[in-house]
Enzyme design. Structure first.
Site, PDB file in Angstrom:
ATOM      1  CE1 TYR A  35      99.890 131.819  35.145  1.00 15.65           C
ATOM      2  CE2 TYR A  35      99.225 129.643  34.374  1.00 15.65           C
ATOM      3  CZ  TYR A  35     100.112 130.706  34.360  1.00 15.65           C
ATOM      4  OH  TYR A  35     101.210 130.645  33.561  1.00 15.65           O
ATOM      5  CE1 TYR A 163     102.071 133.207  30.285  1.00 15.52           C
ATOM      6  CE2 TYR A 163     102.755 131.297  28.988  1.00 15.52           C
ATOM      7  CZ  TYR A 163     102.641 131.945  30.210  1.00 15.52           C
ATOM      8  OH  TYR A 163     103.123 131.339  31.352  1.00 15.52           O
ATOM      9  CG  ASP A 264     107.570 131.509  22.980  1.00 14.23           C
ATOM     10  OD1 ASP A 264     107.617 130.272  22.904  1.00 14.23           O
ATOM     11  OD2 ASP A 264     107.212 132.128  24.013  1.00 14.23           O
ATOM     12  CE  LYS A 293     103.161 125.319  27.555  1.00 15.86           C
ATOM     13  NZ  LYS A 293     103.217 126.747  27.365  1.00 15.86           N
TER      14      LYS A 293
END
Ligand SMILES: *Cc1c(COP(=O)(O)O)cnc(C)c1O
Length: 444
Positions: A35, A163, A264, A293
């Site tokens: 980003y 997200y 999610d 993750k």
């Protein structure tokens, strides 16, 4: 530019004409970071080591880590158990294709996951990153309905501020503004968005909160394959913590209107919110669950998409009878072996007391930020602490302050937030909260 590299020392590259390119300078000129602009790059800090809850910089400075490398390194860095699992697996075999082959590390990780996750999930797809796990989940949901002869059910509904990753299907269900949908308008699937849940975790649930989603289901259920959401904590889309009743109602809506629920838990999974999975706050199970993750304790990339027996049978019924997805590194044995070691550490259950202690300390130490004029809101859940500012922070400047104060915290926009490794000490955690307060206090 010099052409011929002759010496590659630890931190400098020396060229034949005597030109020396510092590591940081090389990085700035040639390497993309997440980003960021590649031509107008933000400063980067070179890490040369990491152990426990600390990162060591090339300058020799040691920083207390407030990020767990984006939710992942829950047990801390350089953990002897995870190191040993990786070493042992390297010596056996690092990778084999998963097509037509299976192996103990994959079997172990799937068996352990199925014992841990909410009830009803029985099939595991091992993906290679969180975004891919979301792609797989969306593909499964659409194929499920197509195989029931209901191919009109092909859209996904999501709350705003979500997200779910950076690949195209994942991006199509991210918040349309944060996710910059306008840039990719012509190629992104047009999904459906309901307002984000407003009742905060710990507040009294407001019935109004679920009404827009009810209306969405009433009007669009015939074309909706699945609802995707992050249970309880919306992460990168705003670090928002919402009421479990909202999630419960979403589960009920999905049941009433023949819509699959995709949870999610790539960020929230494995204890971060104070429950092993955030779904447990609402006592619900999804039809499809995405994990990632912290799955490997922050050692390497691996994710998983789990589904119910009903979804698995539905997807594979009729034509084509198979699920067309299979990453090259699917079920990577090294990642599986480390994930197994990480899951066994989790199953020793120290995370519960650790996360509780972090939550209490974050609540008491971040509270004083709320009185600062530049601060709009402070919120804490589990091992997640968020200070939301009124205006976006200057990332380069705040990062310099943090490094000078011996901590690693990476804010974005108006969000200064921490989710430290569970093994962080009380003193180390105080260093993080003090650094946040001292910077914001200086801003007036
Ligand atoms: C990070 C994240 C993803 C994407 O995972 P990657 O491994 O970065 O592709 C998806 N969903 C949520 C909730 C996440 O936090």
């Amino acid at each position: 530019m010099p052409q011929h590299k002759v010496v590659n020392s630890d931190h400098f590259i020396t060229f034949t004409n005597g030109y020396i390119l510092n590591n940081i300078e090389f990085d700035k000129q040639h390497i993309w970071h997440p980003y960021t602009s590649s031509v107008n790059a933000l400063p980067c800090y070179e890490v040369t080591g990491a152990k426990g809850a600390k990162l060591t910089l090339a300058s020799g400075e040691e920083l207390v880590d407030g990020m767990s490398s984006w939710w992942a390194a829950i047990h801390g860095y350089n953990h002897p158990t995870l190191n040993k699992a990786a070493h042992d697996q390297v010596d056996a075999f690092s990778h084999v294709m998963f097509g037509g082959i299976t192996h103990q590390p994959a079997i172990n990780v799937c068996r352990t996951l199925l014992d841990m996750v909410p009830d009803g999930l029985s099939r595991v797809f091992l993906a290679d990153s969180g975004s891919v796990a979301v792609e797989v989940a969306i593909k499964m949901a659409i194929q499920y309905w197509a195989c029931q002869g209901r191919s009109e059910k092909s859209r996904i509904v999501a709350p705003r501020n979500g997200y779910h990753g950076d690949t195209f299907a994942a991006m199509s269900v991210c918040d349309p503004i944060n996710g910059m949908h306008s840039l990719f308008e012509n190629v992104l699937s047009k999904q459906l968005f309901a307002p984000a849940p407003q009742t905060r975790f710990g507040q009294t649930f407001s019935e109004d909160d679920i009404l827009p989603m009810v209306e969405m289901f009433e009007n669009h259920h015939h074309e909706i394959a699945a609802l995707i959401l992050e249970p309880i904590v919306q992460g990168a889309g705003g670090m928002r913590m919402y009421h479990p009743e909202y999630l419960k109602r979403c589960r009920q809506l999905c049941d009433s209107y023949d819509v699959l629920l995709i949870c999610d838990e790539i960020a929230t999974g494995f204890g971060r919110t104070g429950k092993l999975f955030a779904c447990e706050h609402a006592d619900i199970s999804p039809d499809i669950l995405c994990l990632g993750k912290a799955l490997t304790g922050g050692y390497m990339t691996m994710a998983a998409t789990l589904c119910t027996e009903d979804v698995a049978l539905g997807v594979c019924q009729g034509e084509p009878g198979v699920f067309m997805h299979g990453p090259t590194y699917m079920g990577n044995p090294l990642a599986c072996a480390v994930a197994n070691a990480s899951l066994s550490l989790i199953n020793q259950n120290h995370w519960q007391t650790q996360v509780q202690a972090i939550e209490q300390q974050l609540q008491s130490e971040l509270e004083k930020c709320a009185s600062l004029a530049v601060v709009a809101d402070v919120r804490v859940l589990g091992a997640i602490g968020v200070v939301e500012t009124r205006a976006p922070v200057n990332v380069a400047e705040i990062q310099r302050h943090f490094v000078r104060h011996g901590v690693w915290i990476r804010p974005f926009g108006k969000l200064v937030y921490i989710m430290p490794p569970y093994i962080i000490s009380a003193t180390q955690l105080s260093a993080l909260t003090h650094a946040i307060f001292s910077y914001l206090q200086k801003q007036g």
